[in-house]
Motif scaffolding. Structure first.
Motif, PDB file in Angstrom:
ATOM      1  N   SER A 114      28.594  28.282   2.973  1.00  0.00           N
ATOM      2  CA  SER A 114      29.068  28.878   4.233  1.00  0.00           C
ATOM      3  C   SER A 114      28.409  28.224   5.434  1.00  0.00           C
ATOM      4  CB  SER A 114      28.784  30.386   4.241  1.00  0.00           C
ATOM      5  OG  SER A 114      29.506  31.045   3.232  1.00  0.00           O
ATOM      6  N   ASP A 115      27.128  27.937   5.319  1.00  0.00           N
ATOM      7  CA  ASP A 115      26.401  27.309   6.432  1.00  0.00           C
ATOM      8  C   ASP A 115      26.903  25.899   6.706  1.00  0.00           C
ATOM      9  OD1 ASP A 115      24.908  29.559   6.796  1.00  0.00           O
ATOM     10  OD2 ASP A 115      23.069  28.771   5.891  1.00  0.00           O
ATOM     11  N   VAL A 116      27.187  25.146   5.636  1.00  0.00           N
ATOM     12  CA  VAL A 116      27.711  23.794   5.831  1.00  0.00           C
ATOM     13  C   VAL A 116      29.099  23.867   6.463  1.00  0.00           C
ATOM     14  CG1 VAL A 116      28.401  21.653   4.704  1.00  0.00           C
ATOM     15  CG2 VAL A 116      26.381  22.874   3.898  1.00  0.00           C
ATOM     16  N   GLU A 117      29.912  24.797   5.993  1.00  0.00           N
ATOM     17  CA  GLU A 117      31.252  24.976   6.556  1.00  0.00           C
ATOM     18  C   GLU A 117      31.166  25.307   8.044  1.00  0.00           C
ATOM     19  OE1 GLU A 117      34.283  28.482   5.883  1.00  0.00           O
ATOM     20  OE2 GLU A 117      34.396  27.033   4.220  1.00  0.00           O
ATOM     21  N   TYR A 118      30.237  26.173   8.403  1.00  0.00           N
ATOM     22  CA  TYR A 118      30.034  26.543   9.813  1.00  0.00           C
ATOM     23  C   TYR A 118      29.589  25.330  10.630  1.00  0.00           C
ATOM     24  CZ  TYR A 118      28.110  28.872  13.938  1.00  0.00           C
ATOM     25  OH  TYR A 118      27.826  29.246  15.230  1.00  0.00           O
ATOM     26  N   ALA A 119      28.688  24.517  10.027  1.00  0.00           N
ATOM     27  CA  ALA A 119      28.192  23.331  10.738  1.00  0.00           C
ATOM     28  C   ALA A 119      29.321  22.355  11.046  1.00  0.00           C
ATOM     29  CB  ALA A 119      27.108  22.640   9.913  1.00  0.00           C
ATOM     30  N   TYR A 120      30.329  22.313  10.179  1.00  0.00           N
ATOM     31  CA  TYR A 120      31.470  21.426  10.403  1.00  0.00           C
ATOM     32  C   TYR A 120      32.467  21.994  11.408  1.00  0.00           C
ATOM     33  CZ  TYR A 120      30.592  17.760   6.984  1.00  0.00           C
ATOM     34  OH  TYR A 120      30.077  16.665   6.324  1.00  0.00           O
ATOM     35  N   LEU A 179      14.905  15.427  -5.724  1.00  0.00           N
ATOM     36  CA  LEU A 179      16.213  16.066  -5.589  1.00  0.00           C
ATOM     37  C   LEU A 179      16.089  17.301  -4.740  1.00  0.00           C
ATOM     38  CD1 LEU A 179      19.163  16.166  -6.322  1.00  0.00           C
ATOM     39  CD2 LEU A 179      18.548  17.465  -8.362  1.00  0.00           C
ATOM     40  N   VAL A 180      16.912  17.384  -3.698  1.00  0.00           N
ATOM     41  CA  VAL A 180      16.896  18.552  -2.844  1.00  0.00           C
ATOM     42  C   VAL A 180      17.936  19.527  -3.354  1.00  0.00           C
ATOM     43  CG1 VAL A 180      17.260  19.392  -0.514  1.00  0.00           C
ATOM     44  CG2 VAL A 180      16.195  17.178  -0.878  1.00  0.00           C
ATOM     45  N   ALA A 181      17.499  20.700  -3.735  1.00  0.00           N
ATOM     46  CA  ALA A 181      18.444  21.712  -4.201  1.00  0.00           C
ATOM     47  C   ALA A 181      18.727  22.665  -3.062  1.00  0.00           C
ATOM     48  CB  ALA A 181      17.845  22.467  -5.374  1.00  0.00           C
ATOM     49  N   CYS A 182      19.916  22.544  -2.490  1.00  0.00           N
ATOM     50  CA  CYS A 182      20.277  23.394  -1.376  1.00  0.00           C
ATOM     51  C   CYS A 182      20.795  24.694  -1.912  1.00  0.00           C
ATOM     52  CB  CYS A 182      21.369  22.738  -0.557  1.00  0.00           C
ATOM     53  SG  CYS A 182      21.002  21.055  -0.183  1.00  0.00           S
ATOM     54  N   GLY A 183      20.730  25.670  -1.067  1.00  0.00           N
ATOM     55  CA  GLY A 183      21.339  26.820  -1.562  1.00  0.00           C
ATOM     56  C   GLY A 183      21.691  27.820  -0.518  1.00  0.00           C
ATOM     57  N   GLU A 184      22.365  28.933  -1.023  1.00  0.00           N
ATOM     58  CA  GLU A 184      22.520  30.153  -0.279  1.00  0.00           C
ATOM     59  C   GLU A 184      23.582  31.006  -0.732  1.00  0.00           C
ATOM     60  OE1 GLU A 184      22.490  29.261   3.729  1.00  0.00           O
ATOM     61  OE2 GLU A 184      20.609  28.593   3.049  1.00  0.00           O
ATOM     62  N   THR A 209      21.556  21.897   6.316  1.00  0.00           N
ATOM     63  CA  THR A 209      21.390  23.139   7.069  1.00  0.00           C
ATOM     64  C   THR A 209      19.988  23.671   6.844  1.00  0.00           C
ATOM     65  OG1 THR A 209      22.161  24.493   5.249  1.00  0.00           O
ATOM     66  CG2 THR A 209      23.820  23.682   6.787  1.00  0.00           C
ATOM     67  N   GLU A 210      19.506  24.448   7.802  1.00  0.00           N
ATOM     68  CA  GLU A 210      18.198  25.095   7.657  1.00  0.00           C
ATOM     69  C   GLU A 210      18.418  26.485   7.102  1.00  0.00           C
ATOM     70  OE1 GLU A 210      15.205  23.953   8.042  1.00  0.00           O
ATOM     71  OE2 GLU A 210      15.922  21.961   8.600  1.00  0.00           O
ATOM     72  N   ASN A 211      17.816  26.739   5.949  1.00  0.00           N
ATOM     73  CA  ASN A 211      18.001  28.051   5.310  1.00  0.00           C
ATOM     74  C   ASN A 211      16.864  28.983   5.674  1.00  0.00           C
ATOM     75  OD1 ASN A 211      20.275  27.145   3.907  1.00  0.00           O
ATOM     76  ND2 ASN A 211      18.977  26.131   2.403  1.00  0.00           N
TER      77      ASN A 211
END
Length: 511
Positions: free
Chosen positions: A144-150, A20-25, A509-511
């Motif tokens: 926020s990063d995912v939103e920016y990527a979109y 499981l990949v736990a994304c974050g930020e 996204t790359e954190n």
């Protein structure tokens, strides 16, 4: 995306299937360790002691798990087979007589979500909450990063509709992931309440680890990833070709279908009868090989090859025959009528067409085969010297030999599926005896299993075992509460993981 190692370990233990990949930020979202705002409200599909997951939140968790699992399986299968499997291919794979991979993934996804709820309740009871500002920011920054990527809020909203969950569902999933880590630390961390004993770690080490060393003679150049190629004279190439290659033509009566599945017993018997009839008509002189070539069910009738290129039975028979001899042989593909033919100079150098272009030049192929043979012979010479005591240890790394590597003494977990082939070799090996294994496509490995004592355990291995045992203990602890989770049976009876989409690339996204 950042990977939470302990969360991954938990999934591997409970399912032997997931990671499981736990994304974050970065916006402060307050204390996100409190009871869920959605618990007990709306379309809650799963609850435990006042904590709940809505359909939206569950779908988010299931989508992230499914995406990671499909990706991991695609990678593993490609490494094993060289084929790219689609999502549908993987989900349809049979695990046993009654279950597909989708069934198994569905089962463990539901169980995993249940366990996350239990973790949340246990953290609440222990007064553990995610109050560290950096952790809060991690979750918000990811969104926020995912939103920016979109390309902005509006486009992200459209994507979320397609994905089938919301920003809040993502926040909830990340929060639960962090809480697993908190519970782990509170019980098994440096000042934890239930530390793993040194004795347990040492016993696991003794029972589950091998100690080995070795040397690898690779057929692939480590500096550029291409096959190792030595220089040889034209005379040497021709001599090797004539001694080590064979030319045959064949007529195949297939006993597998286009998907490589065996035909029925009746069809196979008919194919065998046809092959035997064909062989008898050729050997009796009633028909020639050319007369029957139209019956060949292979796309090709003539082959020039060396050892290791064809299926074993076909290779063995071809090399053992004399010129112009005809035989019948059965392989996994069917029944072959084989005739051995004399090699010609054109089989090595090719032929020049009317357009001036040469086709069928095999000299580079022969050089590769000669290079592999030279490297393997070098490996076997080293093995012999090690066995008779002429060498006390593996030769030192020679900078001129990009194909040679020394494997320093190392530990390997017998349960590590990443090294299953090596583990199987070590299981069969005697202590302190040098052995070799040839991997036709990659190289020859010399290896030795070494006896060791638990006192030799390294800090790295110690930590790995400690974490493994801690995760197992945490799973056992959580399972005690498992049956108390309340489920919306109507929702889960209709749940179909195959209908969930995979995550779109913008989520990575790359954190």
């Amino acid at each position: 995306m950042k990977k939470m190692l302990r969360l991954t370990a938990l999934l591997l233990l409970i399912a032997m299937l997931f990671s499981l990949v736990a994304c974050g930020e970065n916006k402060n979202n307050g204390d996100i360790g409190k009871k869920s705002d959605t618990a007990g409200e709306g379309d809650v599909v799963m609850s435990y002691e006042g904590f709940g997951l809505t359909k939206d939140e569950f779908n988010c968790i299931a989508t992230f798990i499914k995406d990671t699992e499909i990706y991991n399986r695609q990678y593993q299968l490609y490494q094993q087979t060289g084929k790219v499997y689609s999502e549908a291919d993987i989900l349809a794979m049979q695990v046993d007589e009654n279950s597909t991979y989708a069934d198994l993934l569905e089962k463990y996804t539901v169980e995993y979500a249940q366990r996350l709820l239990i973790v949340e309740k246990l953290c609440n009871d222990a007064e553990l909450s995610i109050s560290d500002e950096s952790d809060v920011e991690t979750i918000e920054n990811y969104i926020s990063d995912v939103e920016y990527a979109y390309g902005g809020e509006d486009l992200f909203d459209i994507a979320l509709v397609k994905m089938g969950f919301t920003r809040d569902a993502i926040r909830r999933y990340q929060r639960l992931s962090f809480m697993f880590d908190m519970l782990y630390e509170s019980r098994y961390g440096e000042n934890g309440t239930a530390p793993i004993s040194k004795e347990s770690i040492e016993n696991y080490f003794t029972e589950n680890y091998f100690y080995f060393d070795g040397a690898v003679y690779s057929y692939v150049d480590s500096t550029n990833g291409t096959k190792v190629m030595f220089d040889y004279s034209d005379e040497d190439i021709a001599d090797y070709f004539n001694k080590n290659f064979v030319k045959v033509r064949h007529i195949l009566y297939k006993t597998v279908d286009s998907a490589m599945k065996p035909v029925s017993a009746e069809v196979k018997a008919d194919k065998k009868q046809k092959a035997e009839k064909a062989l008898n008509s050729i050997t009796s002189g009633e028909k020639t090989f050319e007369d029957l070539l139209s019956e060949n069910e292979d796309v090709q009738s003539e082959y020039v090859f060396t050892k290791g290129e064809m299926v074993k039975e076909f290779e063995t028979e071809s090399f053992s025959m004399v010129y112009n001899e005809v035989r019948i042989v059965e392989t996994e593909y069917g029944f072959h009528i084989i005739e051995k033919l004399p090699l010609k100079e054109s089989d090595l150098k090719g032929t020049v067409g009317t357009d001036g272009k040469t086709t069928g030049d095999r000299r580079e192929t022969v050089k590769k085969a000669m290079s592999v043979a030279q490297i393997r012979n070098e490996a076997l010479e080293t093995l012999e010297k090690l066995k008779n005591g002429e060498l006390e240890s593996y030769p030192a790394k020679d900078d001129k030999k990009s194909y040679y590597m020394v494997v320093e003494p190392a530990f390997i977990d017998k349960n590590d599926t990443s090294y299953a082939a090596l583990v199987e070799l070590l299981k069969k090996a005697e202590y302190n005896v040098y052995n070799e294994k040839d991997y036709a496509s990659s190289g020859t490995q010399i290896y030795r299993k070494i006896k060791f004592e638990k006192e030799k355990i390294t800090s790295e291995v110690y930590s790995t075992i400690e974490e493994k045992l801690a995760v197992e203990a945490l799973v056992d602890y959580i399972v005690e509460y498992y049956d108390s989770v309340e489920m919306d049976n109507g929702f889960f009876e209709g749940f179909d993981i195959s209908t969930l989409p995979l995550l779109e690339k913008e989520f990575y996204t790359e954190n």
